[in-house]
Scaffold this motif. Structure first.
Motif, short mmCIF file in Angstrom:
data_model
loop_
_atom_site.label_atom_id
_atom_site.label_comp_id
_atom_site.label_asym_id
_atom_site.label_seq_id
_atom_site.Cartn_x
_atom_site.Cartn_y
_atom_site.Cartn_z
N ALA A 103 58.17 -2.36 -22.89
CA ALA A 103 57.79 -1.22 -22.06
C ALA A 103 56.29 -1.18 -21.84
O ALA A 103 55.81 -0.89 -20.73
CB ALA A 103 58.26 0.08 -22.72
N ALA A 104 55.52 -1.50 -22.88
CA ALA A 104 54.07 -1.49 -22.76
C ALA A 104 53.58 -2.56 -21.79
O ALA A 104 52.62 -2.36 -21.06
CB ALA A 104 53.43 -1.69 -24.13
N LEU A 105 54.26 -3.72 -21.79
CA LEU A 105 53.87 -4.78 -20.86
C LEU A 105 54.04 -4.34 -19.42
O LEU A 105 53.22 -4.69 -18.56
CB LEU A 105 54.70 -6.04 -21.14
N VAL A 106 55.08 -3.58 -19.14
CA VAL A 106 55.28 -3.06 -17.78
C VAL A 106 54.08 -2.22 -17.36
O VAL A 106 53.57 -2.33 -16.23
CB VAL A 106 56.59 -2.26 -17.69
N VAL A 107 53.61 -1.36 -18.26
CA VAL A 107 52.44 -0.53 -17.96
C VAL A 107 51.21 -1.41 -17.77
O VAL A 107 50.42 -1.21 -16.83
CB VAL A 107 52.20 0.48 -19.10
N GLY A 108 51.03 -2.41 -18.64
CA GLY A 108 49.90 -3.30 -18.50
C GLY A 108 49.90 -4.08 -17.20
O GLY A 108 48.85 -4.27 -16.57
N LEU A 109 51.07 -4.52 -16.77
CA LEU A 109 51.16 -5.25 -15.51
C LEU A 109 50.85 -4.36 -14.32
O LEU A 109 50.26 -4.81 -13.32
CB LEU A 109 52.56 -5.86 -15.36
N ALA A 110 51.24 -3.09 -14.40
CA ALA A 110 50.89 -2.15 -13.33
C ALA A 110 49.38 -2.00 -13.21
O ALA A 110 48.83 -1.94 -12.11
CB ALA A 110 51.55 -0.79 -13.61
N VAL A 111 48.69 -1.94 -14.35
CA VAL A 111 47.23 -1.87 -14.33
C VAL A 111 46.63 -3.16 -13.79
O VAL A 111 45.64 -3.16 -13.05
CB VAL A 111 46.69 -1.56 -15.74
N ALA A 112 47.25 -4.30 -14.14
CA ALA A 112 46.73 -5.60 -13.72
C ALA A 112 46.74 -5.77 -12.20
O ALA A 112 45.94 -6.54 -11.66
CB ALA A 112 47.54 -6.72 -14.37
N THR A 113 47.63 -5.08 -11.50
CA THR A 113 47.71 -5.23 -10.04
C THR A 113 46.45 -4.75 -9.34
O THR A 113 46.16 -5.17 -8.23
CB THR A 113 48.92 -4.46 -9.48
N GLY A 114 45.73 -3.81 -9.95
CA GLY A 114 44.55 -3.26 -9.31
C GLY A 114 44.82 -2.19 -8.29
O GLY A 114 43.89 -1.67 -7.67
N ARG A 115 46.06 -1.83 -8.11
CA ARG A 115 46.41 -0.77 -7.15
C ARG A 115 46.25 0.59 -7.82
O ARG A 115 46.97 0.91 -8.76
CB ARG A 115 47.85 -0.97 -6.66
N ARG A 116 45.31 1.36 -7.32
CA ARG A 116 44.90 2.57 -8.00
C ARG A 116 46.06 3.55 -8.22
O ARG A 116 46.23 4.09 -9.32
CB ARG A 116 43.77 3.25 -7.21
N ARG A 117 46.86 3.81 -7.21
CA ARG A 117 47.96 4.77 -7.36
C ARG A 117 48.97 4.29 -8.40
O ARG A 117 49.45 5.08 -9.21
CB ARG A 117 48.64 4.99 -6.02
N LEU A 118 49.28 2.99 -8.36
CA LEU A 118 50.23 2.45 -9.33
C LEU A 118 49.65 2.53 -10.74
O LEU A 118 50.36 2.84 -11.70
CB LEU A 118 50.57 1.01 -8.96
N GLN A 119 48.36 2.25 -10.88
CA GLN A 119 47.71 2.34 -12.18
C GLN A 119 47.78 3.75 -12.75
O GLN A 119 48.16 3.95 -13.90
CB GLN A 119 46.24 1.91 -12.07
N VAL A 120 47.42 4.72 -11.92
CA VAL A 120 47.42 6.12 -12.37
C VAL A 120 48.83 6.56 -12.73
O VAL A 120 49.05 7.21 -13.76
CB VAL A 120 46.82 7.03 -11.29
N LEU A 121 49.79 6.19 -11.89
CA LEU A 121 51.17 6.58 -12.15
C LEU A 121 51.67 5.96 -13.46
O LEU A 121 52.31 6.65 -14.27
CB LEU A 121 52.06 6.13 -10.99
N ALA A 122 51.38 4.69 -13.66
CA ALA A 122 51.87 4.00 -14.86
C ALA A 122 51.22 4.55 -16.13
O ALA A 122 51.91 4.84 -17.12
CB ALA A 122 51.60 2.50 -14.75
N VAL A 123 49.91 4.72 -16.12
CA VAL A 123 49.21 5.19 -17.32
C VAL A 123 49.51 6.65 -17.60
O VAL A 123 49.85 7.02 -18.73
CB VAL A 123 47.69 4.96 -17.18
N ALA A 124 49.40 7.49 -16.58
CA ALA A 124 49.67 8.91 -16.78
C ALA A 124 51.13 9.14 -17.17
O ALA A 124 51.44 9.93 -18.07
CB ALA A 124 49.33 9.70 -15.51
N GLY A 125 52.04 8.42 -16.50
CA GLY A 125 53.46 8.57 -16.83
C GLY A 125 53.77 8.13 -18.24
O GLY A 125 54.52 8.79 -18.96
N SER A 126 53.19 7.02 -18.66
CA SER A 126 53.44 6.53 -20.02
C SER A 126 52.88 7.49 -21.05
O SER A 126 53.48 7.72 -22.11
CB SER A 126 52.85 5.14 -20.20
N MET A 127 51.71 8.09 -20.77
CA MET A 127 51.13 9.05 -21.71
C MET A 127 52.00 10.29 -21.83
O MET A 127 52.21 10.81 -22.94
CB MET A 127 49.71 9.42 -21.26
N LEU A 128 52.53 10.76 -20.72
CA LEU A 128 53.39 11.94 -20.76
C LEU A 128 54.69 11.65 -21.50
O LEU A 128 55.15 12.45 -22.33
CB LEU A 128 53.69 12.42 -19.34
#
Length: 362
Positions: free
Chosen positions: A208-233
């Motif tokens: 599950a954590a790798l999925v979040v990391g890959l979302a950040v790796a894409t560099g797409r700001r909206r996807l990054q925010v969604l993945a990190v904020a969603g995982s934190m919640l």
């Protein structure tokens, strides 16, 4: 430009990225070889080794303005001081004093990485790949022996499947981020080793954590925010409400919450969860960095730990540093559902990434 070294009369050119890459890779592999650095002798030897590396690198490093790479050492210094102060109210001061030695290891490692700065993400990927290859090679040579606790899951030299999974996930996320950033598929070559090793660990948290990391790796700001904020919640909800479907962790997390709520400001003292917890199955760690910090160090400790994990990640996201950000996002998740903090090989890899925030390249 030629820079004057700290000793008068000696001129040296700025060190290349190789020292940082080598320091991160050797640090990860050496700690993995010592059962992930779980036991106190590894903390002491590691602290001395990293302190020596920091001193040597500082002597030949060029003068530079301090940056965000010093955030982790500063927060670790505060956390270490608070841990030592907790001996005054600890339910077992000797355990608290011992636990502080691990934080000293992290502080010296963070300082060494901050001085090295360049090449650290590449070193983390290299170290993780070596460890994963070591684990896979052992499986090929020795088969899949049965372990009382791990079954036939891949543990490698670390001795803990979820710990190996977390390290592989960090390495894989950073490798993908490097490949995307530099547009060179060769940077993703370690995935040939890292992904099979991750799969054989059976670590759902690392997956599950790798999925979040890959979302950040894409560099797409909206996807990054969604993945990190969603995982934190989701992580917060999981740790607060704790459904029964999380297995043995339900007992650990509830015990940690109970201890923290009973001592909300100060906690019971660093390293004392095993003293307070008397449930079944037995456990020495709460299997969550955040809940264990709350139980042992109270709200103050939880704030320090939260800042230590969140600040470097937020800086990476703000500055669009996808390479360290991808690995730090993985650590944010895995540290919340397992005992990454008690496995220095995983935490040291994350600290190396946090120290690379000053630079925009690997």
């Amino acid at each position: 430009m030629v820079l004057t070294a700290r000793r008068p009369g000696v001129a040296l050119a700025p060190p290349p990225a190789l020292p940082g890459a080598a320091l991160a890779a050797v640090g990860v592999v050496a700690l993995a070889a010592e059962q992930g650095g779980y036991f106190p002798p590894a903390w002491r030897f590691g602290a001395v080794a990293f302190a020596a590396a920091a001193g040597l690198l500082w002597l030949w490093a060029p003068e530079r303005r301090p940056g965000w790479e010093l955030a982790a050492p500063a927060l670790l210094a505060g956390l270490g001081l608070w841990s030592l102060l907790s001996t005054a109210w600890s339910v077992l001061p000797s355990a608290t004093t011992l636990d502080a030695q691990r934080t000293l290891l992290y502080l010296t490692a963070a300082l060494a990485f901050a001085v090295a700065s360049g090449g650290l993400p590449v070193g983390v990927v290299a170290g993780a790949t070596v460890v994963a290859g070591w684990a896979l090679g052992g499986r090929l040579l020795n088969g899949a022996p049965w372990d009382t606790y791990e079954g036939r899951l891949l543990t490698g030299p670390i001795g803990y499947a979820n710990g190996l999974g977390a390290l592989c996930a960090i390495g894989a996320a950073v490798a993908v981020a490097l490949a995307l950033r530099h547009r060179r598929p060769l940077y993703a070559a370690p995935l040939v080793v890292l992904l099979p090793a991750l799969a054989l660990t059976g670590s759902r948290g690392a997956d599950a954590a790798l999925v979040v990391g890959l979302a950040v790796a894409t560099g797409r700001r909206r996807l990054q925010v969604l993945a990190v904020a969603g995982s934190m919640l989701l992580l917060t909800a999981l740790l607060v409400f704790t459904p029964d479907g999380v297995g043995d962790r339900a007992a650990y997390w509830r015990a940690a919450r109970h201890a923290g709520l009973a001592h909300p400001l100060l906690g019971t003292g660093a390293g004392t969860f095993a003293i307070d917890y008397s449930g079944n199955p037995p456990a020495r760690d709460a299997h969550s960095l955040y809940l264990q910090a709350f139980a042992e160090l109270g709200g103050v400790g939880l704030l320090l730990v939260g800042a230590l994990v969140a600040v470097p990640l937020l800086v990476a996201l703000r500055r669009r540093l996808t390479v360290p950000g991808a690995g730090l996002a993985v650590y944010l998740v895995t540290a919340g559902v397992d005992w990454d903090w008690q496995l220095p090989v995983v935490t040291v890899a994350a600290l190396a990434l946090a120290a690379s925030l000053r630079l925009s390249d690997p």
